[in-house]
Scaffold this motif. Structure first.
Motif, PDB file in Angstrom:
ATOM      1  N   LEU B 287       0.904  -1.376  -0.080  1.00  0.00           N
ATOM      2  CA  LEU B 287       0.248   0.152  -0.064  1.00  0.00           C
ATOM      3  C   LEU B 287       0.504   1.324  -0.224  1.00  0.00           C
ATOM      4  CD1 LEU B 287      -2.687  -1.150   2.603  1.00  0.00           C
ATOM      5  CD2 LEU B 287      -3.088  -1.333  -0.474  1.00  0.00           C
ATOM      6  N   ALA B 288       0.627   2.737  -0.522  1.00  0.00           N
ATOM      7  CA  ALA B 288       1.334   3.292  -1.178  1.00  0.00           C
ATOM      8  C   ALA B 288       0.147   4.781  -0.466  1.00  0.00           C
ATOM      9  CB  ALA B 288       2.030   4.057  -2.258  1.00  0.00           C
ATOM     10  N   SER B 289       0.706   5.892   0.730  1.00  0.00           N
ATOM     11  CA  SER B 289       0.078   7.191  -0.141  1.00  0.00           C
ATOM     12  C   SER B 289      -0.719   8.030  -1.087  1.00  0.00           C
ATOM     13  CB  SER B 289       0.319   8.054   1.463  1.00  0.00           C
ATOM     14  OG  SER B 289       1.095   8.111   1.166  1.00  0.00           O
ATOM     15  N   SER B 290       0.713   7.495  -1.791  1.00  0.00           N
ATOM     16  CA  SER B 290       0.241   8.259  -3.430  1.00  0.00           C
ATOM     17  C   SER B 290       1.007   8.121  -4.447  1.00  0.00           C
ATOM     18  CB  SER B 290       1.643   9.750  -2.733  1.00  0.00           C
ATOM     19  OG  SER B 290       2.652   9.526  -2.833  1.00  0.00           O
ATOM     20  N   ASP B 291       0.504   7.840  -5.260  1.00  0.00           N
ATOM     21  CA  ASP B 291       1.165   6.633  -6.766  1.00  0.00           C
ATOM     22  C   ASP B 291       2.948   7.071  -6.823  1.00  0.00           C
ATOM     23  OD1 ASP B 291       0.811   6.271  -9.164  1.00  0.00           O
ATOM     24  OD2 ASP B 291      -0.135   7.171 -10.353  1.00  0.00           O
ATOM     25  N   PRO B 292       3.000   6.055  -6.685  1.00  0.00           N
ATOM     26  CA  PRO B 292       4.145   5.841  -6.466  1.00  0.00           C
ATOM     27  C   PRO B 292       4.478   5.552  -7.872  1.00  0.00           C
ATOM     28  CG  PRO B 292       2.856   2.834  -5.687  1.00  0.00           C
ATOM     29  CD  PRO B 292       2.377   4.287  -6.292  1.00  0.00           C
ATOM     30  N   SER B 293       6.298   6.134  -8.194  1.00  0.00           N
ATOM     31  CA  SER B 293       7.041   6.228  -9.311  1.00  0.00           C
ATOM     32  C   SER B 293       7.943   4.970  -9.627  1.00  0.00           C
ATOM     33  CB  SER B 293       6.798   7.075  -9.826  1.00  0.00           C
ATOM     34  OG  SER B 293       7.645   7.992  -9.249  1.00  0.00           O
ATOM     35  N   GLY B 294       8.757   4.832 -11.117  1.00  0.00           N
ATOM     36  CA  GLY B 294       9.835   4.043 -10.914  1.00  0.00           C
ATOM     37  C   GLY B 294       9.631   2.902  -9.764  1.00  0.00           C
ATOM     38  N   LEU B 295       8.929   2.479 -10.194  1.00  0.00           N
ATOM     39  CA  LEU B 295       9.228   1.058  -9.039  1.00  0.00           C
ATOM     40  C   LEU B 295       8.979  -0.361  -9.918  1.00  0.00           C
ATOM     41  CD1 LEU B 295       6.315   0.991  -6.970  1.00  0.00           C
ATOM     42  CD2 LEU B 295       8.742   1.151  -6.253  1.00  0.00           C
ATOM     43  N   GLU B 335      -0.777   3.879  11.228  1.00  0.00           N
ATOM     44  CA  GLU B 335      -0.085   4.570  11.927  1.00  0.00           C
ATOM     45  C   GLU B 335       0.714   5.479  10.773  1.00  0.00           C
ATOM     46  OE1 GLU B 335       2.351   3.490  15.345  1.00  0.00           O
ATOM     47  OE2 GLU B 335       0.518   2.554  16.106  1.00  0.00           O
ATOM     48  N   GLU B 336       1.337   5.237  10.339  1.00  0.00           N
ATOM     49  CA  GLU B 336       2.221   6.169   9.289  1.00  0.00           C
ATOM     50  C   GLU B 336       1.839   6.650   8.040  1.00  0.00           C
ATOM     51  OE1 GLU B 336       5.944   5.022   8.597  1.00  0.00           O
ATOM     52  OE2 GLU B 336       6.416   4.616  10.159  1.00  0.00           O
ATOM     53  N   LEU B 337       0.977   5.534   7.183  1.00  0.00           N
ATOM     54  CA  LEU B 337       0.373   5.589   6.274  1.00  0.00           C
ATOM     55  C   LEU B 337      -1.366   6.527   6.136  1.00  0.00           C
ATOM     56  CD1 LEU B 337       0.491   3.501   3.879  1.00  0.00           C
ATOM     57  CD2 LEU B 337       2.071   5.059   4.612  1.00  0.00           C
ATOM     58  N   GLY B 338      -1.674   6.499   7.701  1.00  0.00           N
ATOM     59  CA  GLY B 338      -2.876   7.227   8.626  1.00  0.00           C
ATOM     60  C   GLY B 338      -4.033   6.020   7.533  1.00  0.00           C
ATOM     61  N   ILE B 339      -4.098   5.518   7.681  1.00  0.00           N
ATOM     62  CA  ILE B 339      -5.310   4.081   6.631  1.00  0.00           C
ATOM     63  C   ILE B 339      -6.019   4.184   7.737  1.00  0.00           C
ATOM     64  CG2 ILE B 339      -5.689   1.489   6.194  1.00  0.00           C
ATOM     65  CD1 ILE B 339      -2.538   1.503   5.017  1.00  0.00           C
ATOM     66  N   ARG B 340      -6.802   4.914   7.249  1.00  0.00           N
ATOM     67  CA  ARG B 340      -8.159   4.983   8.052  1.00  0.00           C
ATOM     68  C   ARG B 340      -9.443   4.256   7.448  1.00  0.00           C
ATOM     69  NH1 ARG B 340      -6.497   9.666   8.000  1.00  0.00           N
ATOM     70  NH2 ARG B 340      -7.413  11.107   7.135  1.00  0.00           N
ATOM     71  N   SER B 344      -7.522   7.001   0.681  1.00  0.00           N
ATOM     72  CA  SER B 344      -7.314   7.295  -0.202  1.00  0.00           C
ATOM     73  C   SER B 344      -6.018   6.596  -0.108  1.00  0.00           C
ATOM     74  CB  SER B 344      -7.488   8.208  -1.152  1.00  0.00           C
ATOM     75  OG  SER B 344      -9.211   8.690  -1.265  1.00  0.00           O
ATOM     76  N   LEU B 345      -6.065   5.730  -1.189  1.00  0.00           N
ATOM     77  CA  LEU B 345      -4.271   4.803  -0.974  1.00  0.00           C
ATOM     78  C   LEU B 345      -3.922   4.165  -2.312  1.00  0.00           C
ATOM     79  CD1 LEU B 345      -3.768   2.853   2.447  1.00  0.00           C
ATOM     80  CD2 LEU B 345      -2.609   4.734   2.027  1.00  0.00           C
ATOM     81  N   TRP B 346      -2.585   3.831  -2.909  1.00  0.00           N
ATOM     82  CA  TRP B 346      -2.930   3.100  -3.965  1.00  0.00           C
ATOM     83  C   TRP B 346      -1.973   1.486  -3.523  1.00  0.00           C
ATOM     84  CZ3 TRP B 346      -2.304   4.925  -8.858  1.00  0.00           C
ATOM     85  CH2 TRP B 346      -2.467   5.790  -9.634  1.00  0.00           C
ATOM     86  N   ALA B 347      -3.114   1.078  -4.379  1.00  0.00           N
ATOM     87  CA  ALA B 347      -1.883  -1.107  -4.316  1.00  0.00           C
ATOM     88  C   ALA B 347      -1.254  -0.898  -5.506  1.00  0.00           C
ATOM     89  CB  ALA B 347      -3.271  -1.409  -3.905  1.00  0.00           C
TER      90      ALA B 347
END
Lengths: 272, 360
Positions: B287-295, B335-340, B344-347
């Motif tokens: 899971l990522a909090s924003s659209d990850p790039s360079g993966l 906690e760090e990504l504020g998942i609740r 909005s998250l990226w899988a």
């Protein structure tokens, strides 16, 4: 005026009731025993009563028939009880409830039934006569009466004991290379031991106190079929001190058996 | 000595019909839900439940062959069996339990063997203890030592860790693995725990309703199950129904779609336009909090958190990406990504973490 708290009036009456019932019951059972002991020890002929010909013969007969009955009960009753505990067929379910019948049946009725089966004019009487065997009114009849009445006490205890041994343990024993026969002796019997000993003691106590079936099937012949309970009854008519002495003797034997049962129960408790 | 067994057995409405093979020095895991016939299979191999039809042999020695009327009773099979609850003899102490199956040996040899096993299993201090004073882990070691004492030709273990608490399981697993490797006999181990199967199995056989439904290498069978039924049994959390949009034989990938969701998955023998089921394990999703790039990971799906629920040491997150995706994350990540719920998250999912599952 001081208000009585509501709780005090609605307090649990059970403990108080229990204490009163305890006193009533202990007096009811204890008083006759104390009276018996006091009277027996107080009477001049106590030792004489104990050593009279009648008493000695009854004592010997009770001891001999009691031991023979017990051996017979254990030898036949143990494999039977195991089968009752493990057998899955319908037959054993029916037998399971029937086997305890002699416990609730009046012993006199057991005696009559034995006569009807083994008596001279009973079902097997003519057949036995051909073989030259007469059972009624012999010492053998005493044994049969004791086995019939006391056997179920051992069988019931042994069956419950065997049922308490998990079949998993018997299975595991076999996977460890031990045959079913040896598994019975190495796992089943040791684990059911307290039940087997308890059942034996109960059966012995019951055999020694057997009266109704014996007098019906074996009669009351001094030296041949007159066991201690029968001798007590006969003695009551002629020699009270003899009856008292025999009663004290039976009381002592019963207390010893009760003590032994308690020891077994304790040993069982400490092992768990 | 290889164990080969084929068992057919009817117990009321339940029918068992399975076969297995276990080679020396390897552990075959029988995997399946409770009631799938795993225990009955073991008991039948040990000779405790006779099969209606079957054949059992160890290293060419026939123990049971219903067609030839051959039957070796359990106590002559030389098959060690460890039941789920260990079934230690309560009337014997630890040393007597371990030495129980050695009664055919002379006294001195028995003592040597018992001492040896007590040492191997590190239970020397317990030898005079009654079994009811032992902890779960100690009971397990005593039971295993007892089963191995007569040097059986085969060892059958029925859920050997189920009576242990979670912390103890991992340690016990490592130890048992070491001991099993040292015995060099075939071992059949029953479990319904995926982690256990992966850690201990050299091969796995999946059973359901008395039948074998899959067999093979543990990582393959349990990690990328090829059948929907197996996938559900081994607990693949995400099974997605999708349509094949493109199949590229050159790069070896397929593009699959469902609505606006597109997934790149490894190429299989499927036609464009066909509906297939894709499995993704919750542990394989990042899971990522924003659209990850360079993966290097090929699939990135935006979504909203629908549900967050505690699960063991971490959390179970249900992400709605157009299709529901279940993911496992740690407490720190939550906690760090504020998942609740509503966040909005990226899988992120590697193409190779997606596998095609047959059937539905």
């Amino acid at each position: 005026m001081i208000a009585v708290p509501r709780r005090a009036r609605t307090a649990n009456p059970l403990p108080q009731l229990g204490r009163i019932a305890t006193i009533v019951y202990v007096l009811f059972i204890g008083l006759p025993l104390v009276a018996l002991i006091a009277r027996a020890l107080g009477s001049a002929g106590f030792l004489q009563g104990l050593t009279s010909e009648m008493a000695l013969q009854a004592l010997r007969l009770s001891a001999v028939t009691g031991v023979i009955s017990l051996v017979f009960i254990v030898v036949v009753g143990t494999p039977f009880a195991y089968q009752l505990a493990r057998g899955r067929s319908r037959v054993y379910q029916v037998l399971d409830s029937l086997v305890e019948l002699p416990i609730v049946l009046p012993p006199v009725v057991v005696g009559v039934a034995l006569l009807m089966a083994f008596g001279r004019r009973g079902l097997l009487g003519p057949g036995l006569e051909v073989l030259g065997i007469t059972l009624p009114f012999t010492s053998a009849a005493v044994v049969l009466a004791q086995v019939a009445v006391a056997g179920p006490f051992y069988i019931r205890a042994a069956k419950l004991g065997f049922q308490g041994v998990p079949t998993d343990l018997e299975d595991i024993s076999q996977t460890l290379g031990v045959s079913p026969w040896r598994t019975f002796w190495r796992v089943t019997v040791p684990m059911a031991w307290p039940a087997l000993v308890g059942g034996t003691a109960l059966a012995l106590a019951r055999a020694l106190s057997e009266f109704g079936a014996t007098i019906m099937f074996a009669g009351n012949f001094q030296g041949r079929t007159q066991t201690m309970p029968l001798a007590i009854m006969s003695a009551m008519e002629v020699n009270l001190s003899s009856a008292l002495a025999l009663s004290i003797l039976l009381l002592t034997v019963s207390l010893v058996i009760l003590g032994a049962l308690g020891l077994v129960a304790r040993a069982q408790g400490s092992r768990r | 000595m290889t164990l080969r067994a084929r068992i057919q057995l009817q117990l009321g409405a339940f029918q068992l019909d399975a076969e297995l093979e276990a080679s020396p020095g390897s552990v075959l895991v029988l995997f399946g839900p409770s009631g799938s016939g795993k225990t009955t299979m073991l008991r039948s191999i040990a000779g405790l439940v006779p099969p209606q039809q079957g054949h059992v042999e160890v290293g060419g020695r026939v123990l049971c062959d219903t067609s030839a009327g051959a039957w070796v009773p359990p106590h002559e099979r030389r098959i060690g069996y460890l039941p789920q609850e260990y079934s230690l003899f309560p009337h014997l102490d630890v040393a007597a339990n371990v030495g129980y199956g050695l009664s055919t040996l002379p006294k001195a040899a028995q003592e040597v063997r018992v001492r040896e096993l007590l040492h191997t299993f590190q239970i020397e201090d317990l030898k005079a203890h009654p079994t009811h004073t032992l902890s779960g882990g100690q009971r397990q070691r005593v039971a295993l030592a007892r089963a191995l004492a007569p040097r059986p030709d085969v060892l059958l273990l029925d859920e050997p860790f189920s009576a242990l608490d979670l912390e103890l399981r991992r340690a016990a697993r490592t130890e048992i693995r070491r001991i099993l490797k040292a015995t060099s006999i075939p071992v059949v181990l029953v479990t319904h725990d995926r982690e256990e199967a992966l850690a201990l199995g050299d091969a796995v056989l999946v059973m359901d309703q008395g039948k074998r439904i899959a067999q093979g290498e543990p990582l393959q069978v349990l990690g990328h199950p090829a059948q929907a039924r197996v996938a559900r049994l081994v607990g693949v959390e995400n099974l997605l129904r999708m349509r094949v949009a493109q199949a590229d034989t050159r790069t070896g990938v397929m593009l699959c779609e469902q609505g606006s969701v597109r997934l790149e998955v490894p190429l299989v023998d499927a036609r464009v336009g066909e509906d297939i089921t894709i499995g993704i394990r919750a542990d394989d999703i990042i899971l990522a909090s924003s659209d990850p790039s360079g993966l290097s990971a090929r699939n990135r799906l935006p979504g909203k958190v629908a549900e967050v629920a505690p699960r063991g040491a971490g959390y179970d997150v249900l992400l709605d990406c157009g299709v529901p995706l279940r993911c496992h994350v740690t407490q720190r990540a939550v906690e760090e990504l504020g998942i609740r719920p509503g966040a909005s998250l990226w899988a992120v999912v590697k193409a190779s973490s997606c596998f095609v599952v047959e059937g539905s």
